[in-house]
Design an enzyme around this catalytic site. Structure first.
Site, mmCIF file in Angstrom:
data_model
loop_
_atom_site.group_PDB
_atom_site.id
_atom_site.type_symbol
_atom_site.label_atom_id
_atom_site.label_comp_id
_atom_site.label_asym_id
_atom_site.label_seq_id
_atom_site.Cartn_x
_atom_site.Cartn_y
_atom_site.Cartn_z
ATOM 1 N N ASP A 67 40.590 23.984 13.616
ATOM 2 C CA ASP A 67 40.246 24.288 15.004
ATOM 3 C C ASP A 67 41.000 23.293 15.876
ATOM 4 O O ASP A 67 41.045 22.097 15.580
ATOM 5 C CB ASP A 67 38.735 24.264 15.259
ATOM 6 C CG ASP A 67 38.082 22.935 14.978
ATOM 7 O OD1 ASP A 67 37.811 22.180 15.931
ATOM 8 O OD2 ASP A 67 37.833 22.650 13.790
ATOM 9 N N GLU A 153 26.686 22.426 21.607
ATOM 10 C CA GLU A 153 26.307 21.080 21.207
ATOM 11 C C GLU A 153 25.907 20.313 22.457
ATOM 12 O O GLU A 153 26.220 20.718 23.572
ATOM 13 C CB GLU A 153 27.467 20.398 20.486
ATOM 14 C CG GLU A 153 28.799 20.440 21.229
ATOM 15 C CD GLU A 153 29.965 19.979 20.379
ATOM 16 O OE1 GLU A 153 30.040 18.774 20.118
ATOM 17 O OE2 GLU A 153 30.793 20.828 19.989
#
Length: 266
Positions: A67, A153
């Site tokens: 990623d 998150e």
């Protein structure tokens, strides 16, 4: 002859002693192009800060990918693929008004190299889900190889948004975002999350949702007990040919045949 064979076996055992991961198999440039007999690879990426894995570790899984965001700078995607990179999740947006300036470059580079890609959105709780979903859709064209990703998150270091809603609110907002993107792109996004966020919000209770879990110091079954996962982010300090500096590395939860089916939407 028998003595020679015994000595050869003893020498091999001595050389193999202490190996913490299985020996990497040859990386094939066209791995996973076939859905009937995909190639098996175990890329041996380096790590600037390796963890001493106890028990099941990333080396047990054959399908690995990255990623990335603007922090990685330009990427040589052909070199990355040749080294064993089988997929990439590329940062596209965050909040309701920030777009990653290298998203298009990374996306086009991955496509040109034949690396399956999906985009991810970094969520902020200071904007409603529908606004963030619209911003993502505005910046990410259709045609991705993989489902897109909702990155959820806590943001304790943000200069603009440090809200920490309760779990029910978090799950409701996540569902709205996922529903909007699923209607637009035709496939439900994955949810990426971290250990503390997962525990605080019970985001794992979302039905019909696949998860991408971060766990850099233990296998997900140890860190997220009884939780299912599709992808595992096992390091943030990986060293991969074609990528400048450190990068996140992830593994798919399954064998190459399962990867080929899942990637195709099966």
């Amino acid at each position: 002859m028998r003595i020679a064979l015994m000595l050869a076996a003893l020498a091999f055992a001595t050389l193999s002693c202490g190996r913490s991961t299985p020996p990497p198999q040859k990386v094939e440039a066209k791995a996973f192009l076939s859905t009937t007999s995909p190639s098996v690879i175990y890329p041996a990426f380096r790590d600037a800060d390796p963890h001493d894995w106890d028990g099941r570790h990333p080396g047990h899984y054959p399908v690995h990918g990255l990623d990335v965001s603007r922090w990685q700078g330009p990427i040589n995607w052909h070199q990355a693929k040749a080294s064993g990179v089988s997929f990439a999740f590329i940062k596209a947006t965050e909040g309701g008004d920030v777009a990653d300036p290298l998203f298009d470059d990374h996306r086009r580079g991955a496509q040109a190299a034949g690396v399956p890609w999906g985009a991810y959105h970094y969520y902020y709780f200071c904007r409603p889900a529908h606004e963030q979903a619209r911003w993502f859709i505005k910046n990410v064209p259709k045609g991705a190889d993989l489902p897109h990703v909702l990155d959820m998150e806590w943001t304790p270091h943000s200069r603009t948004c440090r809200l920490r809603p309760d779990g029910a609110t978090v799950r409701a907002e996540a569902k709205r975002f996922l529903d909007i993107l699923e209607r637009h792109y035709g496939r439900r996004p994955i949810v990426y999350t971290t250990v503390d966020f997962h525990g605080d919000t019970e985001i794992g209770r979302l039905r019909g949702t696949e998860f991408w879990l971060r766990s850099v110091a233990g296998h997900p079954h140890q860190v997220y007990p009884k939780s299912s996962w599709r992808f595992w982010q096992y390091t943030g300090t990986g060293l991969v040919p074609g990528v400048q500096g450190k990068v996140d590395i992830n593994t798919f939860n399954g064998h190459p045949e399962a990867w080929a089916r899942w990637k195709a939407g099966g």
